[in-house]
Scaffold this active site. Structure first.
Site, short mmCIF file in Angstrom:
data_model
loop_
_atom_site.label_atom_id
_atom_site.label_comp_id
_atom_site.label_asym_id
_atom_site.label_seq_id
_atom_site.Cartn_x
_atom_site.Cartn_y
_atom_site.Cartn_z
CD GLU A 1 -3.31 1.71 2.38
OE1 GLU A 1 -3.21 0.29 3.20
OE2 GLU A 1 -4.12 2.15 2.18
N GLY B 1 3.11 2.71 11.13
CA GLY B 1 2.84 2.15 11.73
C GLY B 1 2.43 0.36 12.25
CB ALA B 2 0.43 -2.18 11.92
CG MET B 3 -0.08 -2.96 4.86
SD MET B 3 -0.13 -1.59 4.74
CE MET B 3 -2.11 -2.73 3.32
CD GLU B 4 -4.79 -1.82 5.53
OE1 GLU B 4 -4.16 -1.79 6.59
OE2 GLU B 4 -5.80 -1.49 4.43
CG ASN B 5 -0.01 -6.68 4.14
OD1 ASN B 5 0.01 -5.95 3.40
ND2 ASN B 5 0.78 -7.30 5.08
CG HIS C 1 -6.54 0.20 12.53
ND1 HIS C 1 -6.68 1.78 12.24
CD2 HIS C 1 -5.60 0.41 11.02
CE1 HIS C 1 -7.00 2.46 10.95
NE2 HIS C 1 -6.04 1.41 10.39
CD GLU C 2 -2.86 -2.01 11.11
OE1 GLU C 2 -3.71 -2.24 9.78
OE2 GLU C 2 -2.45 -0.88 11.29
CD GLU D 1 -6.28 3.11 6.58
OE1 GLU D 1 -6.09 3.39 7.33
OE2 GLU D 1 -5.84 1.96 5.81
N1 TRP Z 1 -3.01 0.96 5.97
C1 TRP Z 1 -2.23 1.21 6.73
C2 TRP Z 1 -2.88 1.39 8.43
O1 TRP Z 1 -3.56 1.02 8.17
C3 TRP Z 1 -1.34 1.88 6.85
C4 TRP Z 1 -0.50 2.11 5.91
C5 TRP Z 1 1.21 1.54 6.78
C6 TRP Z 1 0.64 2.41 4.93
N2 TRP Z 1 2.18 0.95 5.70
C7 TRP Z 1 1.99 1.88 4.62
C8 TRP Z 1 0.23 3.59 4.24
C9 TRP Z 1 2.72 2.49 4.07
C10 TRP Z 1 1.02 4.28 2.76
C11 TRP Z 1 2.19 3.50 2.99
O2 TRP Z 1 -3.60 2.36 8.05
ZN ZN Z 2 -5.92 1.75 8.60
#
Ligand code: TRP
Ligand code: ZN
Length: 862
Positions: free
Chosen positions: A125, A265-269, A301-302, A324
């Site tokens: 993302e 912070g983190a990513m919701e893959n 959140h994730e 978001e």
């Molecule tokens: N979608 C992620 C969230 O929970 C945000 C995010 C994580 C992101 N890594 C990123 C956005 C890198 C842009 C680039 O909010």
């Molecule tokens: Zn998010």
């Protein structure tokens, strides 16, 4: 030579077109190698529009081969640019096989597939997938993915991707092949791959319908014990979403990987969250109460994204707030139920009043659904996220909790498996609740912070109360004309004699509107905008007495805190006007604070907030031109005066409150918070160094140790240098604690800060390639050290600009985030304006400025 403006394409929301092709299935294969990873992608492509070429996105890829339906396509049949591959003549339905090569080791931008220390990791993302292979890298192309990962088993014993593992084998050379299959169609931004060696924390969760989900948390070797809190938080989040919104998890496995190198912070893959390790790992010795709170909220959140983001996703990136804003709202509601609801709300309000109001007043102002974008990474903002969440909260306030929940259920049911827009969301809310939301929709298209003016008039003879509300939104950098919004205004009447209270919700929809209450006694005070019912600035002529009355008596803790904040802001504004620093404190406020300190029964967390002065940024937002030095001087003087006026009750309260051993419970967090608030003031008194030394030596947790260090630093104790140096020695091998130490060094309010930062740059754990380290030093400096950052000689600005220039070639996402405080140069006096502008001009002249940084800097000085 600066890169020409023409290469930076501006994309407009209204230019959206459905894709000419779609991809139903993708089979990916990764032959992992630090310098030369081979990616083979086999896609099932379907034409949706006649007579169109197939244009795929791709950046920094070495193209090795292209095949259509098993036949090699020769190079004269395609065109390559720096960001695309176009195939002109293609069938209506075919299999496309593309082989590319990438170098994860050289990827310091941490976008796409990168190798950091010994872990391969992806971040897709918003538009990172195009750095892995050629693809239709846009969120409205939903495909079913499989991924095969091939790597050396001894170095990378864990090979992870989305969904379920369907094959796993090892050959004689120790090369392992693992295949994953994700049954849910998803956009490319939710793809993930991780390969490395970890400790595994395993647990399980039984869903409300009785399915067993295995939970797997992957952390650095040796860190398993620090993962326990996160996995418990995950289970709480899963249960909460079932109970509050009837939403259940949909795969058999949920994996979370903690990595040390991560931009956000983190990513919701899907099925495979990737987290910044700072938001996973915690124990009493190394993490503060705030860290524990953040971990629970981000884990939530994730997880909540699985429905609001993954099952229903965004049609295009202009719709980002669709997932978001809604998911931040959901994580805030979760935190409010898990921790203190009052504190959770207060923290959210602070973010709005500092960072978001500042963004609205800056050259980067944009609506929660932006209209145009150069670099999408620049729009992961407090406006899209936090103001977006406030807009969702207003909907819940206007519709009521039940109708809101029904609207959310309808939205998810109607659009499951689709990529949709913010309009689709509002439409579902409107259809479920039967309320006309056409005016409310303006919150999505209009930027800026509305200003609300409230007045009241009471007619004693007829016992009639008339309230008048007026709204005004000033022009913003991006938008000149503003319309009237639908603003829900929650109010509470306080009647002195009977201690009676009455709550109402007013719907302000016009520019000016009157609300009449008949047969009512005259309220002593009115709480306006209770619970911050709308993200607006409020102008009311409160008397000091009314504010203190609200602070003492309102039923809502948030309103009480807010009244205290307004009391201090008003006092500071008055002293600023008369240029009067050394005025005695009003006795009424001292009395109230004395009372607060001597009520053992009261909510300690709230008491701690009621005793706090507003911070620099909150105050700054109330001035057109920010009087930096005056605000800082007044704040410091008030703190010292309060410490002297309240010395005795502060110390008594402090002594009454010790808690050990450490536990992260709502009650203990509250107690520590109040005790440390007392210490913060007590540090200003003579011979307080012993008290601080004692707290540091007795503390069994990071919350109390760090609070004592900060108290000592902010009161400018001479022995602070010794304290921080023994802290740095003790924690020299722990990166997360050293980040706290870096931040401490960077918030030194004296000129020593520059030498301190230089010194920390030499630390063995510091690395320009690690965003956490860079942020710990330089975000702390630019955002939490106003004394030195805003020095009149411009030395603070120059330091930040140098860091931004150094970071931009390495990691543009980070450089563009770091630059933020310099963009708002127009808010300062002419000397500071000039110094800030010089820095921005110098950056704009850099030979290879990233799109990220260019978009922000050029907007600011353009
Ligand atoms: N979608 C992620 C969230 O929970 C945000 C995010 C994580 C992101 N890594 C990123 C956005 C890198 C842009 C680039 O909010
Ligand atoms: Zn998010």
């Amino acid at each position: 030579m600066p890169t020409s403006v023409a290469t930076r394409t501006v994309k407009h929301r209204t230019d959206y077109k459905t894709p000419a092709f779609t991809i139903s299935h993708v089979d990916l294969c990764f032959e992992l190698d630090a310098k030369a990873t081979i990616v083979t992608s086999v896609m099932q492509v379907l034409r949706q529009t006649a007579n169109q070429p197939l244009r795929l996105d791709g950046v920094m890829l070495t193209l090795l081969s292209v095949e259509i339906d098993g036949k090699e396509v020769s190079a004269d049949k395609w065109q390559q640019t720096t960001d695309s591959l176009t195939l002109n003549q293609v069938p209506d339905q075919f299999e496309l096989r593309i082989v590319t090569q990438i170098s994860p080791q050289d990827n310091t931008a941490l976008e796409g597939l990168y190798l950091a220390e010994n872990t391969f990791c992806t971040q897709c993302e918003a538009e990172g997938f195009r750095r892995i292979t050629y693809f239709l890298d846009r969120p409205d192309v939903l495909a079913v993915y499989s991924s095969t990962i091939i790597a050396d088993n001894s170095r990378y014993p864990y090979l992870l991707s989305n969904g379920n593992k369907v094959a796993d084998s090892i050959n004689d050379q120790g090369i392992r092949t693992v295949k994953w299959q994700d049954p849910f169609p998803k956009p490319s931004y939710l793809f993930a791959l991780v390969a490395g060696d970890f400790d595994l924390v395993a647990d399980s969760f039984i869903t409300q319908s009785g399915r067993n989900v295995s939970l797997e948390l992957y952390v650095d070797k040796g860190a398993a014990a620090r993962g326990d809190f996160a996995i418990q938080a995950l289970k709480r989040a899963m249960r909460w979403d079932e109970q509050r919104f009837n939403l259940e998890y949909d795969l058999d496995v949920y994996m979370v990987v903690a990595v040390d190198f991560f931009n956000m912070g983190a990513m919701e893959n899907k099925g495979l969250n990737v987290f910044n390790s700072k938001y996973v790992l915690a124990d009493a010795a190394t993490a503060t109460d705030k860290d524990f709170f953040n971990i629970e909220s981000i884990i939530g959140h994730e997880y909540f994204h699985n429905w609001t983001g993954n099952r229903v996703t965004c049609r295009d990136w202009f719709q980002l707030s669709l997932k978001e804003g809604l998911t931040v709202f959901r994580d805030q509601e979760f935190s409010a139920d898990m921790a203190s609801d009052t504190l959770t709300r207060i923290e959210a309000i602070k973010v709005m009043r500092t960072a978001q109001f500042a963004e609205d007043a800056s050259p980067m102002a944009h609506p929660i659904r932006p209209e145009h974008v150069v670099e999408m990474n620049n729009f992961y903002t407090v406006t899209v996220y936090d103001k977006g969440a406030e807009v969702i909260r207003m909907l819940q306030t206007i519709l009521g909790k039940d109708a809101f929940a029904a609207g959310l259920a309808l939205y998810l049911q109607r659009h499951d498996g689709q990529a949709v827009t913010c309009d689709d969301f509002i439409q579902a809310m409107q259809d479920a609740a039967g309320v006309d939301l056409s005016q409310f929709r303006l919150w999505y298209s209009q930027s800026g912070t509305p200003e609300l003016t409230a007045t009241q008039q009471y007619d004693a003879s007829t016992k009639k109360l008339t309230l008048t509300l007026t709204q005004h939104t000033a022009a913003t950098a991006d938008q000149a004309i503003k319309q009237d919004l639908h603003i829900p205004v929650a109010i509470e009447f306080l009647f002195g004699q009977q201690h009676a209270k009455q709550q109402h919700l007013l719907d302000l929809t016009a520019n000016q509107q009157q609300f009449i209450f008949n047969n009512i006694a005259q309220p002593d005070a009115i709480v306006w905008l209770a619970h911050f019912s709308a993200p607006v600035k409020l102008k009311v002529d409160y008397t000091d007495t009314q504010l203190l009355q609200i602070a003492a008596k309102a039923s809502d803790g948030v309103a009480r805190w807010d009244a205290m904040q307004q009391f201090w802001a008003k006092l500071i504004a008055a002293r600023l006007q008369d240029n009067n620093v050394k005025q005695a404190l009003p006795t009424a406020v001292i009395q109230l604070m004395q009372q607060l300190l001597t009520q053992p029964q009261a909510d300690a967390a709230l008491t701690a907030e009621l005793l706090a002065l507003p911070d620099f940024d909150t105050l700054a937002e109330q001035y057109q031109q920010i009087p930096v030095q005056q605000i800082l001087t007044l704040l410091r003087q008030l703190k010292i005066d309060l410490a002297h006026a309240l010395a005795e009750p502060l110390l008594q309260c402090y002594n009454r409150l010790a808690v050990t051993p450490y536990q992260y419970t709502e009650q203990d967090v509250a107690t520590r918070s109040l005790r440390n608030r007392c210490l913060h003031y007590l540090a200003e008194l003579a011979d307080s160094t012993a008290l601080i030394a004692q707290q540091i030596s007795q503390a069994d947790n990071m919350t109390d140790s760090l609070a004592a260090l900060i108290a000592s630093q902010q009161a400018q104790h001479v022995d602070f240098a010794a304290l921080i140096s023994s802290f740095a020695t003790k924690w020299q091998d722990d990166a997360h604690v050293m980040d706290k130490c870096f931040s401490l060094v960077a918030t030194d309010p004296t000129e020593q800060v520059f030498a301190g930062i230089d010194n920390m740059l030499q630390h063995k754990l510091f690395s320009w390639k690690n965003p956490n380290r860079v942020r710990a030093l330089f975000s702390a400096f630019s955002m939490r050290n106003p004394e030195q950052f805003h020095r009149l000689d411009g030395k603070g600005y120059q330091l930040l600009a140098d860091v931004v220039a150094k970071m931009d070639p390495l990691n543009p996402q980070i450089s563009a985030r770091l630059i933020t405080p310099l963009l708002s140069w127009r808010r300062f006096d002419s000397v500071r304006q000039q110094a800030m502008q010089n820095c921005l001009t110098r950056l704009l002249e850099l030979p290879k400025l990233s799109n990220d940084l260019y978009e922000k800097v050029s907007k600011s000085i353009g």
